[in-house]
Design a protein around this motif. Sequence first.
Motif, mmCIF file in Angstrom:
data_model
loop_
_atom_site.group_PDB
_atom_site.id
_atom_site.type_symbol
_atom_site.label_atom_id
_atom_site.label_comp_id
_atom_site.label_asym_id
_atom_site.label_seq_id
_atom_site.Cartn_x
_atom_site.Cartn_y
_atom_site.Cartn_z
ATOM 1 N N ILE A 59 0.838 -1.200 0.000
ATOM 2 C CA ILE A 59 0.000 0.000 0.000
ATOM 3 C C ILE A 59 0.875 1.253 0.000
ATOM 4 O O ILE A 59 0.593 2.223 -0.725
ATOM 5 C CB ILE A 59 -0.972 -0.015 1.204
ATOM 6 C CG1 ILE A 59 -1.951 -1.182 1.052
ATOM 7 C CG2 ILE A 59 -1.737 1.300 1.307
ATOM 8 C CD1 ILE A 59 -2.680 -1.551 2.333
ATOM 9 N N VAL A 60 1.946 1.231 0.786
ATOM 10 C CA VAL A 60 2.853 2.385 0.791
ATOM 11 C C VAL A 60 3.394 2.632 -0.620
ATOM 12 O O VAL A 60 3.428 3.765 -1.116
ATOM 13 C CB VAL A 60 4.009 2.174 1.791
ATOM 14 C CG1 VAL A 60 5.088 3.241 1.614
ATOM 15 C CG2 VAL A 60 3.492 2.184 3.220
ATOM 16 N N PRO A 102 7.180 7.574 -0.694
ATOM 17 C CA PRO A 102 6.502 7.971 0.541
ATOM 18 C C PRO A 102 7.408 7.814 1.762
ATOM 19 O O PRO A 102 8.216 6.889 1.833
ATOM 20 C CB PRO A 102 5.317 6.999 0.631
ATOM 21 C CG PRO A 102 5.150 6.439 -0.732
ATOM 22 C CD PRO A 102 6.505 6.454 -1.364
ATOM 23 N N VAL A 103 7.243 8.725 2.686
ATOM 24 C CA VAL A 103 7.914 8.625 3.981
ATOM 25 C C VAL A 103 6.815 8.588 5.046
ATOM 26 O O VAL A 103 5.629 8.701 4.723
ATOM 27 C CB VAL A 103 8.892 9.791 4.203
ATOM 28 C CG1 VAL A 103 10.034 9.719 3.190
ATOM 29 C CG2 VAL A 103 8.186 11.137 4.115
ATOM 30 N N ASN A 104 7.204 8.435 6.285
ATOM 31 C CA ASN A 104 6.200 8.198 7.323
ATOM 32 C C ASN A 104 5.040 9.195 7.324
ATOM 33 O O ASN A 104 3.890 8.780 7.423
ATOM 34 C CB ASN A 104 6.860 8.130 8.704
ATOM 35 C CG ASN A 104 7.541 6.781 8.910
ATOM 36 O OD1 ASN A 104 7.184 5.809 8.244
ATOM 37 N ND2 ASN A 104 8.516 6.722 9.787
ATOM 38 N N PRO A 105 5.289 10.504 7.221
ATOM 39 C CA PRO A 105 4.139 11.423 7.256
ATOM 40 C C PRO A 105 3.190 11.273 6.060
ATOM 41 O O PRO A 105 2.079 11.805 6.092
ATOM 42 C CB PRO A 105 4.796 12.811 7.240
ATOM 43 C CG PRO A 105 6.196 12.600 7.618
ATOM 44 C CD PRO A 105 6.549 11.222 7.186
ATOM 45 N N ILE A 165 0.748 4.174 -2.629
ATOM 46 C CA ILE A 165 0.596 5.603 -2.325
ATOM 47 C C ILE A 165 1.652 6.394 -3.098
ATOM 48 O O ILE A 165 1.383 7.447 -3.671
ATOM 49 C CB ILE A 165 0.698 5.857 -0.793
ATOM 50 C CG1 ILE A 165 -0.523 5.251 -0.083
ATOM 51 C CG2 ILE A 165 0.811 7.357 -0.488
ATOM 52 C CD1 ILE A 165 -0.446 5.285 1.446
ATOM 53 N N GLY A 166 2.857 5.852 -3.144
ATOM 54 C CA GLY A 166 3.907 6.488 -3.938
ATOM 55 C C GLY A 166 3.515 6.583 -5.401
ATOM 56 O O GLY A 166 3.663 7.631 -6.040
ATOM 57 N N MET A 167 2.999 5.480 -5.926
ATOM 58 C CA MET A 167 2.571 5.441 -7.330
ATOM 59 C C MET A 167 1.465 6.470 -7.588
ATOM 60 O O MET A 167 1.446 7.144 -8.618
ATOM 61 C CB MET A 167 2.068 4.026 -7.630
ATOM 62 C CG MET A 167 1.552 3.800 -9.037
ATOM 63 S SD MET A 167 1.006 2.059 -9.184
ATOM 64 C CE MET A 167 0.257 2.124 -10.809
ATOM 65 N N ALA A 168 0.568 6.599 -6.654
ATOM 66 C CA ALA A 168 -0.575 7.503 -6.845
ATOM 67 C C ALA A 168 -0.166 8.968 -6.745
ATOM 68 O O ALA A 168 -0.635 9.796 -7.520
ATOM 69 C CB ALA A 168 -1.658 7.195 -5.806
ATOM 70 N N ILE A 211 -0.226 -8.393 -4.219
ATOM 71 C CA ILE A 211 -1.620 -7.942 -4.229
ATOM 72 C C ILE A 211 -1.793 -6.626 -3.467
ATOM 73 O O ILE A 211 -2.666 -5.821 -3.796
ATOM 74 C CB ILE A 211 -2.578 -9.031 -3.683
ATOM 75 C CG1 ILE A 211 -4.032 -8.559 -3.881
ATOM 76 C CG2 ILE A 211 -2.279 -9.411 -2.257
ATOM 77 C CD1 ILE A 211 -5.086 -9.560 -3.503
ATOM 78 N N GLY A 212 -0.936 -6.376 -2.495
ATOM 79 C CA GLY A 212 -1.074 -5.173 -1.670
ATOM 80 C C GLY A 212 -1.072 -3.881 -2.445
ATOM 81 O O GLY A 212 -1.789 -2.936 -2.109
ATOM 82 N N ILE A 213 -0.278 -3.816 -3.511
ATOM 83 C CA ILE A 213 -0.196 -2.559 -4.270
ATOM 84 C C ILE A 213 -1.352 -2.432 -5.264
ATOM 85 O O ILE A 213 -1.695 -1.327 -5.680
ATOM 86 C CB ILE A 213 1.155 -2.446 -5.026
ATOM 87 C CG1 ILE A 213 1.351 -1.022 -5.577
ATOM 88 C CG2 ILE A 213 1.264 -3.461 -6.155
ATOM 89 C CD1 ILE A 213 2.712 -0.781 -6.236
ATOM 90 N N THR A 214 -2.000 -3.547 -5.609
ATOM 91 C CA THR A 214 -2.991 -3.489 -6.682
ATOM 92 C C THR A 214 -4.245 -2.753 -6.228
ATOM 93 O O THR A 214 -4.725 -2.961 -5.121
ATOM 94 C CB THR A 214 -3.370 -4.898 -7.201
ATOM 95 O OG1 THR A 214 -4.104 -5.595 -6.198
ATOM 96 C CG2 THR A 214 -2.141 -5.704 -7.593
#
Length: 735
Positions: A637-638, A669-672, A641-644, A700-703
């Motif tokens: 997912i992280v 992405p970083v923690n914040p 988020i970077g991809m998005a 699957i997590g990133i999909t």
Amino acid sequence: MDNTVGQPLDRVDGRLKVTGAARYSAEYPHEGLVHAVIVTSTIARGTITGVDARAAEQAPGVLAVLSPEKPPRLAKDPAKKQKPQDRFVHVLQTRQVDYQHQPVALVIADTLERATHAAALVQVRYRASKARVDLKAERSRAYAPKKQAMNGREADLVQGQAPTAKPDAQVDATYVTPYEHHNPLEPHATTAVWDGDALTVYDATQGVFNARDRLAALFGLPPEKVRVITKFIGGGFGGKGSTWAHTVLAVMAARAVSRPVKLVLRREQMFGPVGFRPETHQRVRLEARKDGGLLRVRHDVLTATSTFDEFVEPSAAVTRVLYASEQISTSHRLARLSLGTPTFMRAPGEASGLHALECAMDELAHTLGMDPLALRLRNHADTDPETGLPWSSKSLKECYRVGAERFGWARRDPTPRSMKDGRTLIGWGMATATYPVRRSKAGARATLLPDGHARVVSGSQDLGTGAYTVFTQVAADALGLMPAQVSFDLGDTRMPQTPVSGGSQTTASVGSAVKLAARALRDKAIALAVADPGSPLHGLSARDVTVERGQLVAGGKKDSYAALLQRQKLDTLEAEAESEPGKEKEQYAMHSFGAQFCEVRVDPDLGEVRVSRWVGVYGAGTILNPKTARSQMYGGIVMGIGMALMEHSVVDPRSGRFITRDLADYHVPVNPDVPDMDILFVPEDDPHVNPIGVKGIGEIGITGVSAAIANAVFHATGRRVRELPLTLDRILQET
Ligand code: MOS
């Protein structure tokens, strides 16, 4: 029976990692070790007319400079593949330049600093020709890739018949996903050591056996003369799934100077000869009835490969399996650009393809005035739309239900821009996640030791995801031991053969073999015990014997592994097993599925998007370890988020250069940037996929993640940004 599978066991290698004792590929000390630094091309296309290495050769500490002026000898042409998974690598054999940052020379010196300095002194002269790096401009020259490049799939596929009913609603939208580069914490790194005609290579690779076979072929060695070791990997994400130029160069260097050589890519060199996720232009057309039922789905993909090798990002493949529709048409077109060869990047195809499909589904829901989740339920595929086969198991509806409930989806006001917190726009979005279940042949070996503990080994790799830990658990249960009584080792071509750690197949493949080997060893020990006149179990039926904590128990009587070995005068007892796919793929379609729900907060003035909440629910078969599994989903997912929101490699159209070449320009992405995430796995018992019932959770997590975010941004702002990443300039432009 104390089962450890299913328990949130701490990482067995955690202590090694936090104390710095875990040894990565660049950390093997060797007597006389020297350093190699690659010089890369400063043009994207053309010819090397000369390499002047005199200044570099005279610089302090320099041992050798290698270049195409005198191509280092290889047994095989690196522009040919011995196996389909091989990459054409540029290893100083040719004066032709095919992309920016192509290796064009190699400097070897006694220290890293001296090698780096001398590399800057190498003068390479070029005759440059025009580079083609604009994917859109190359559309007319794009071609349909052959099945082999599509991993056995057709580039184009039409499923079902053209619908006769007229659609009540339509979507026709094109989505663009950008170049992205893998940026694991550990860069690519190789330490190469020759001993006579035997070669040992410590390589940051997701596939020790593929690396061994490629190196053996290129250097004309029998595979058994090449040993590849990879004990720890600081992240791979697909980028380390192939054997790239630097690994070959390190071995060449070690041969040239007769010393062990270490070669580590600098961060900027990660944006060069080691692959990336290619740009995609994806046109999705959906036609539906009033009630949301899909009549027709079309998904046409344009993407890029290099001029010299072929990789396809199969973005439309996922559309063939995700939703039921009267007709599904998909196509892939590939344009050749003056860039390095793209490669697998976490969920290659699914991550980019689901972005387009799941954004289009959101657009359709909005057009129909329908809830996005209800639209997906309406089009749920009860069997695999591509093959017509039943699913081995599918918990998608349960994932939707649990996720919606945890998230509070029912409270969503569907009107865009309707949910606010003060001036901040709130958006809620969702998307479906899916990834195929894969598995390849793998072997493992289990050995009982004199103290009754066991050592279990299998070639394989741990990308940092928990392979050591879950295989320890599988072995412990199968042997009837506690996890602390099992030591598991991997990452060495001297161990039983296993596949590349890609396609989310490691646990399914290797775990199955570990279970079989451990089970075979246990059975062997039991058979010895019941046949041993000295055993309290003598004469009992082997079937009645169970093993717990190394104690063999039956009918109120006890023996133990340790006592058995001692009586039998055995130092060790060993069993080896292989596990491979059977006919299950012909009988079942096998996928994991999930539902991604997210909340974003968008600043209406600045266009800044913050992901503030995440609920992800997945059905992925047996979860061997909920702790490491949850970490896998966090990571996916992280990365999504970077991809998005931020990841984007920019190509300068004039020079053909990726100008984003460090972590200051290429943002991850970083923690914040990451909210607390609520991750759930719905119980799923799948007897068909493999002996341990796991479906694989690496990808699957990133999909669906970038689509869920884009859909939430639409809900927050009322604007569709169809090009990733959703940077604030794009959101402001659209708002
Ligand atoms: Mo994964 S992108 O198949 O390493």
